[in-house]
Design a protein around this motif. Structure first.
Motif, PDB file in Angstrom:
ATOM      1  N   MET A 244       3.482 -10.853  -4.733  1.00 14.62           N
ATOM      2  CA  MET A 244       3.437  -9.733  -5.666  1.00 14.62           C
ATOM      3  C   MET A 244       2.302  -8.775  -5.296  1.00 14.62           C
ATOM      4  N   ILE A 245       2.590  -7.492  -5.362  1.00 11.25           N
ATOM      5  CA  ILE A 245       1.598  -6.481  -5.016  1.00 11.25           C
ATOM      6  C   ILE A 245       1.335  -5.615  -6.227  1.00 11.25           C
ATOM      7  N   GLU A 246       0.070  -5.578  -6.658  1.00 14.04           N
ATOM      8  CA  GLU A 246      -0.291  -4.763  -7.822  1.00 14.04           C
ATOM      9  C   GLU A 246      -1.241  -3.656  -7.399  1.00 14.04           C
ATOM     10  N   VAL A 247      -0.808  -2.423  -7.595  1.00 13.80           N
ATOM     11  CA  VAL A 247      -1.614  -1.265  -7.217  1.00 13.80           C
ATOM     12  C   VAL A 247      -2.147  -0.619  -8.481  1.00 13.80           C
ATOM     13  N   GLN A 248      -3.483  -0.449  -8.549  1.00 16.53           N
ATOM     14  CA  GLN A 248      -4.093   0.071  -9.785  1.00 16.53           C
ATOM     15  C   GLN A 248      -5.012   1.258  -9.509  1.00 16.53           C
ATOM     16  N   SER A 249      -4.677   2.393 -10.095  1.00 13.52           N
ATOM     17  CA  SER A 249      -5.521   3.612 -10.044  1.00 13.52           C
ATOM     18  C   SER A 249      -6.020   3.941  -8.645  1.00 13.52           C
ATOM     19  N   LEU A 250      -5.147   3.861  -7.671  1.00 14.93           N
ATOM     20  CA  LEU A 250      -5.567   4.015  -6.284  1.00 14.93           C
ATOM     21  C   LEU A 250      -5.786   5.488  -5.938  1.00 14.93           C
ATOM     22  N   LYS A 251      -6.999   5.782  -5.424  1.00  8.05           N
ATOM     23  CA  LYS A 251      -7.313   7.158  -5.025  1.00  8.05           C
ATOM     24  C   LYS A 251      -7.784   7.175  -3.580  1.00  8.05           C
ATOM     25  N   LYS A 252      -7.333   8.212  -2.865  1.00  3.55           N
ATOM     26  CA  LYS A 252      -7.799   8.361  -1.481  1.00  3.55           C
ATOM     27  C   LYS A 252      -7.774   9.841  -1.096  1.00  3.55           C
ATOM     28  N   SER A 253      -8.902  10.303  -0.544  1.00  3.52           N
ATOM     29  CA  SER A 253      -8.960  11.683  -0.049  1.00  3.52           C
ATOM     30  C   SER A 253      -9.387  11.681   1.411  1.00  3.52           C
ATOM     31  N   PHE A 254      -8.876  12.629   2.158  1.00  2.00           N
ATOM     32  CA  PHE A 254      -9.364  12.860   3.518  1.00  2.00           C
ATOM     33  C   PHE A 254     -10.092  14.195   3.503  1.00  2.00           C
ATOM     34  N   ASN A 255     -11.414  14.145   3.627  1.00  2.00           N
ATOM     35  CA  ASN A 255     -12.245  15.335   3.444  1.00  2.00           C
ATOM     36  C   ASN A 255     -11.884  15.975   2.099  1.00  2.00           C
ATOM     37  N   ASP A 256     -11.292  17.173   2.091  1.00  2.00           N
ATOM     38  CA  ASP A 256     -10.999  17.828   0.812  1.00  2.00           C
ATOM     39  C   ASP A 256      -9.560  17.604   0.363  1.00  2.00           C
ATOM     40  N   VAL A 257      -8.762  17.006   1.238  1.00  2.00           N
ATOM     41  CA  VAL A 257      -7.346  16.857   0.907  1.00  2.00           C
ATOM     42  C   VAL A 257      -7.131  15.564   0.119  1.00  2.00           C
ATOM     43  N   VAL A 258      -6.542  15.704  -1.065  1.00  2.00           N
ATOM     44  CA  VAL A 258      -6.264  14.524  -1.888  1.00  2.00           C
ATOM     45  C   VAL A 258      -4.923  13.936  -1.446  1.00  2.00           C
ATOM     46  N   ALA A 259      -4.952  12.713  -0.947  1.00  2.00           N
ATOM     47  CA  ALA A 259      -3.708  12.072  -0.515  1.00  2.00           C
ATOM     48  C   ALA A 259      -3.102  11.259  -1.660  1.00  2.00           C
ATOM     49  N   LEU A 260      -3.965  10.535  -2.370  1.00  2.00           N
ATOM     50  CA  LEU A 260      -3.507   9.755  -3.512  1.00  2.00           C
ATOM     51  C   LEU A 260      -4.400  10.102  -4.699  1.00  2.00           C
ATOM     52  N   ALA A 261      -3.786  10.548  -5.799  1.00  2.00           N
ATOM     53  CA  ALA A 261      -4.577  11.022  -6.928  1.00  2.00           C
ATOM     54  C   ALA A 261      -4.625   9.992  -8.048  1.00  2.00           C
ATOM     55  N   GLY A 262      -4.613   8.704  -7.683  1.00  2.00           N
ATOM     56  CA  GLY A 262      -4.648   7.665  -8.701  1.00  2.00           C
ATOM     57  C   GLY A 262      -3.248   7.160  -9.006  1.00  2.00           C
ATOM     58  N   ILE A 263      -2.759   6.211  -8.201  1.00  7.15           N
ATOM     59  CA  ILE A 263      -1.394   5.720  -8.414  1.00  7.15           C
ATOM     60  C   ILE A 263      -1.411   4.275  -8.900  1.00  7.15           C
ATOM     61  N   ASP A 264      -0.432   3.942  -9.733  1.00  6.48           N
ATOM     62  CA  ASP A 264      -0.254   2.580 -10.232  1.00  6.48           C
ATOM     63  C   ASP A 264       1.200   2.179 -10.044  1.00  6.48           C
ATOM     64  N   PHE A 265       1.429   1.011  -9.468  1.00  4.66           N
ATOM     65  CA  PHE A 265       2.774   0.425  -9.496  1.00  4.66           C
ATOM     66  C   PHE A 265       2.687  -1.036  -9.111  1.00  4.66           C
ATOM     67  N   THR A 266       3.767  -1.760  -9.363  1.00  7.66           N
ATOM     68  CA  THR A 266       3.795  -3.180  -9.026  1.00  7.66           C
ATOM     69  C   THR A 266       5.080  -3.483  -8.259  1.00  7.66           C
ATOM     70  N   ALA A 267       4.927  -4.218  -7.146  1.00  7.65           N
ATOM     71  CA  ALA A 267       6.102  -4.707  -6.426  1.00  7.65           C
ATOM     72  C   ALA A 267       6.224  -6.198  -6.723  1.00  7.65           C
ATOM     73  N   ARG A 268       7.318  -6.576  -7.390  1.00  9.20           N
ATOM     74  CA  ARG A 268       7.426  -7.957  -7.889  1.00  9.20           C
ATOM     75  C   ARG A 268       8.064  -8.889  -6.850  1.00  9.20           C
ATOM     76  N   ASP A 269       7.813 -10.177  -7.026  1.00 11.05           N
ATOM     77  CA  ASP A 269       8.459 -11.184  -6.176  1.00 11.05           C
ATOM     78  C   ASP A 269       9.953 -11.196  -6.486  1.00 11.05           C
ATOM     79  N   GLY A 270      10.770 -11.471  -5.475  1.00  9.32           N
ATOM     80  CA  GLY A 270      12.212 -11.561  -5.670  1.00  9.32           C
ATOM     81  C   GLY A 270      12.876 -10.211  -5.856  1.00  9.32           C
ATOM     82  N   GLU A 271      12.116  -9.136  -5.554  1.00  7.47           N
ATOM     83  CA  GLU A 271      12.677  -7.791  -5.669  1.00  7.47           C
ATOM     84  C   GLU A 271      12.360  -6.986  -4.418  1.00  7.47           C
ATOM     85  N   VAL A 272      13.242  -6.004  -4.137  1.00  3.78           N
ATOM     86  CA  VAL A 272      12.925  -5.035  -3.084  1.00  3.78           C
ATOM     87  C   VAL A 272      12.466  -3.770  -3.795  1.00  3.78           C
ATOM     88  N   THR A 273      11.232  -3.378  -3.541  1.00  8.07           N
ATOM     89  CA  THR A 273      10.696  -2.171  -4.162  1.00  8.07           C
ATOM     90  C   THR A 273      10.664  -1.058  -3.119  1.00  8.07           C
TER      91      THR A 273
END
Lengths: 391, 242
Positions: free
Chosen positions: B1-30
């Protein structure tokens, strides 16, 4: 961790053993230097072997013009032979090294106690010609002095009073061994090769790996970045070591060939000496590979890395090249400088000088510390995410 | 299981991820879908540990990708964006190298390589050097080396990109069988028919934000559209070449 280091090491060694370019640099390039050196030693040895205390033969044009000079030369052990008809052509094509021309009026001018003019025809672009003209000129200088002394004496002046100094030449090497100078060329050649041996592998496993796109998947495997660097580092070190050993064996062979019968080249390279050299050079090999890693890691592409690393070996070889023309006395502080200390120590080992134990220890420790610092930097670089994606 | 919480990432001034949340569950294709430059590959790279987030966290089976990198790496199999091979190694040697790095013992490893060779039908080129491999052959090798340690979580970045129909179907079959074993699959793709065919759950990402998530029918209801391409366009706000 060392288990994973070994996995990476084995993979890189095998991968590059299948690469013609890696093998060429590790196995064939190191042979070129000693090959050229060997040929030069043999050639120089042949040219100078006649320059020692042995009898020399001198071609003279106009023997009949100066029997007095010819007799004097014969007394000095010179075998006078008639010069060929076209003197300049003969000297140019090398069939005669040097020709002394005695002018027609020589005997009458000598008798009249005036100044006469002798000509020496030589081709100094040939080393042997250079050696011969020196001997002829110094013999004629002695002749000149004797005549001058006789003329002064006949005027009632004590000749000795007018000669404040007399020069005796004592050459401390056993004979006129220009070949020895070639020995000074070994350290820069050796250092150059040391910085060259593992270079292809260093580039291939760093910027090459990134350019192929195989670095990103590799870094996802559960392996410490330091283990990855060590594995690759040791593989490049092995190839550097192979290049160094191949060159030492080639040098041993070249020395052996040069030191044949009738040669005045007396140096040999024993197996114990070779092991000693490898020990002294080991920290420098580590430093060389670490520098290659750092440069290949921070450059953006394989080609860029190749450009910089192709020039790199020249820099550490410079001190050695300078020492060929201006030898220095080794000092303790010099032993703290990587590449310079090895250049000096290698020169001493080759010439058979006694090494100062403290010098060897300082050189080993200083260069080892330098190498470790560089490796630490390389590991740090691998922790950065810019490593994978460039920039 | 993969749990993503409030993920943020910028490259210099460019915002690539502005805070993402999602979950990929076992036994599922996400499926992680979004237009070019939406942040899909950046999100995957942070999850599979080669990039560090500015803030937020990712847990894989409860292990933090930033602080427990090696533990996470043992639990994931990845087909990353960079998928180069070593031209002088054979297909078998590639898989063996990765298996060894995962600490697999020799006998077990060779057995798994043979199994993967059967599943992915690699017999023809398994002992050939990778130089000159076709796209399909290369993809099979990269998939095999991602699967050799039987990871519980599988992350695939555009797994069928550039493959012909037969090879794509084989990859789809593989993904389904892994899901059916109760393992977790997270993949990103541009191909809507592929997403519709194999994804149990979809996460739509645009300009560094999660704009929607849910099953395919849920998203259709939510947007009032009837096919996934229209759903995609209405969610990401891109009509033509925006």
């Amino acid at each position: 961790m060392w288990q994973r280091v070994l996995i990476v090491f084995k993979k890189e060694v095998m991968d590059n053993a299948r690469d013609r370019r890696s093998l060429l640099i590790a196995l064939i390039y190191p042979l070129l230097g000693p090959l050229i050196m060997g040929l030069m030693i043999v050639a120089v040895g042949k040219a100078t072997v006649s320059g020692g205390g042995q009898a020399m033969s001198l071609a003279v044009k106009g023997i009949e013009n100066g029997p007095m000079l010819v007799d004097w030369l014969a007394q000095k052990g010179v075998e006078v032979v008639p010069a060929p008809a076209d003197v300049e052509a003969a000297v140019k094509d090398g069939s005669v090294e040097v020709v002394l021309v005695i002018p027609a009026g020589f005997t009458t001018e000598m008798a009249a106690e005036t100044t006469t003019r002798l000509t020496i025809v030589v081709n100094t672009s040939r080393l042997s010609g250079f050696v011969s003209v020196n001997r002829v000129a110094s013999l004629l200088g002695v002749f000149n002095n004797e005549i001058w002394g006789q003329r002064i004496a006949s005027r009632g002046v004590a000749f000795r009073a007018l000669q404040p100094i007399e020069i005796d030449n004592i050459n401390v090497t056993s004979g006129a061994q220009i070949a020895d100078i070639l020995l000074f060329m070994v350290p820069p050649l050796f250092i150059f090769n040391l910085f060259m041996g593992g270079v292809y592998l260093a580039i291939d496993t760093t910027s090459g790996e990134r350019e192929r796109g195989s670095l990103e998947p590799l870094l996802i495997n559960p392996i410490e970045r330091s283990a990855l660097v060590f594995g690759k580092f040791l593989a490049a070190l092995l190839y550097t070591g192979i290049a160094v050993v191949v060159q030492l064996l080639a040098l041993k062979f070249a020395f052996h060939m040069a030191g044949g019968e009738g040669s005045n080249f007396t140096y040999t390279l024993g197996m114990r000496t070779i092991l000693g050299i490898i020990l002294v050079m080991l920290p420098l090999m580590m430093a060389a590979v670490a520098v290659q890693f750092i440069i290949a890691t921070i450059t953006r592409s394989f080609k860029e890395a190749q450009t910089y690393l192709g020039l790199l070996p020249l820099i550490p070889a410079i001190p050695g090249m300078v020492l060929v023309f201006a030898p220095v006395q080794a000092n303790t502080w010099m032993m703290t400088i990587p590449t310079f200390s090895q250049t000096l120590l290698l020169g001493q080992i080759l010439r058979g000088d006694t090494l100062v134990a403290a010098h060897v220890a300082i050189s080993l420790l200083a260069t080892l510390a330098f190498a470790c610092a560089l490796i630490a930097i390389a590991v740090r670089l691998y922790e950065r995410e810019e490593l994978i994606f460039g920039g | 299981m993969i749990e993503v919480q409030s993920l943020k990432k910028s490259f210099n001034d460019v915002v690539a991820l502005a805070g993402i949340d999602f979950t990929a569950r076992d036994g599922e294709v996400t499926g992680l879908i979004g237009p070019n430059g939406a942040g899909k590959t950046t999100a995957l790279r942070i999850i599979y540990t080669v990039m560090k987030a500015n803030s937020g966290s990712v847990l894989v089976d409860g292990f933090d990708t930033a602080r427990q990198r090696l533990a996470v790496q043992r639990r994931i199999g990845v087909l990353p964006d960079g998928r180069g091979l070593y031209p002088r190694l054979t297909a078998r040697e590639h898989i063996r190298y990765y298996g060894r790095l995962h600490g697999l013992a020799a006998a077990d490893l060779e057995q798994r390589i043979n199994t993967l060779c059967d599943i992915l039908t690699m017999h023809e080129f398994i002992d050939r050097r990778a130089k000159g491999f076709s796209k399909g052959q290369t993809r099979k090798v990269t998939l095999a080396r991602a699967l050799v340690h039987e990871p519980h979580n599988l992350l695939l970045d555009e797994p069928t990109n550039g493959l012909d129909i037969a090879s794509s179907r084989a990859v789809h079959g593989l993904i389904r069988s892994i899901r059916d074993q109760g393992r977790c699959v997270l993949f990103c793709s541009h191909i809507m028919s592929e997403v519709a065919a194999i994804c149990d759950r979809i996460v739509v990402i645009a300009q560094g934000h999660i704009v929607a998530s849910g099953t395919v029918p849920e998203l259709m209801t939510q947007t009032g559209r009837e096919n996934l391409e229209d759903v995609f366009l209405s969610l990401t706000g891109s009509t033509e070449w925006a």
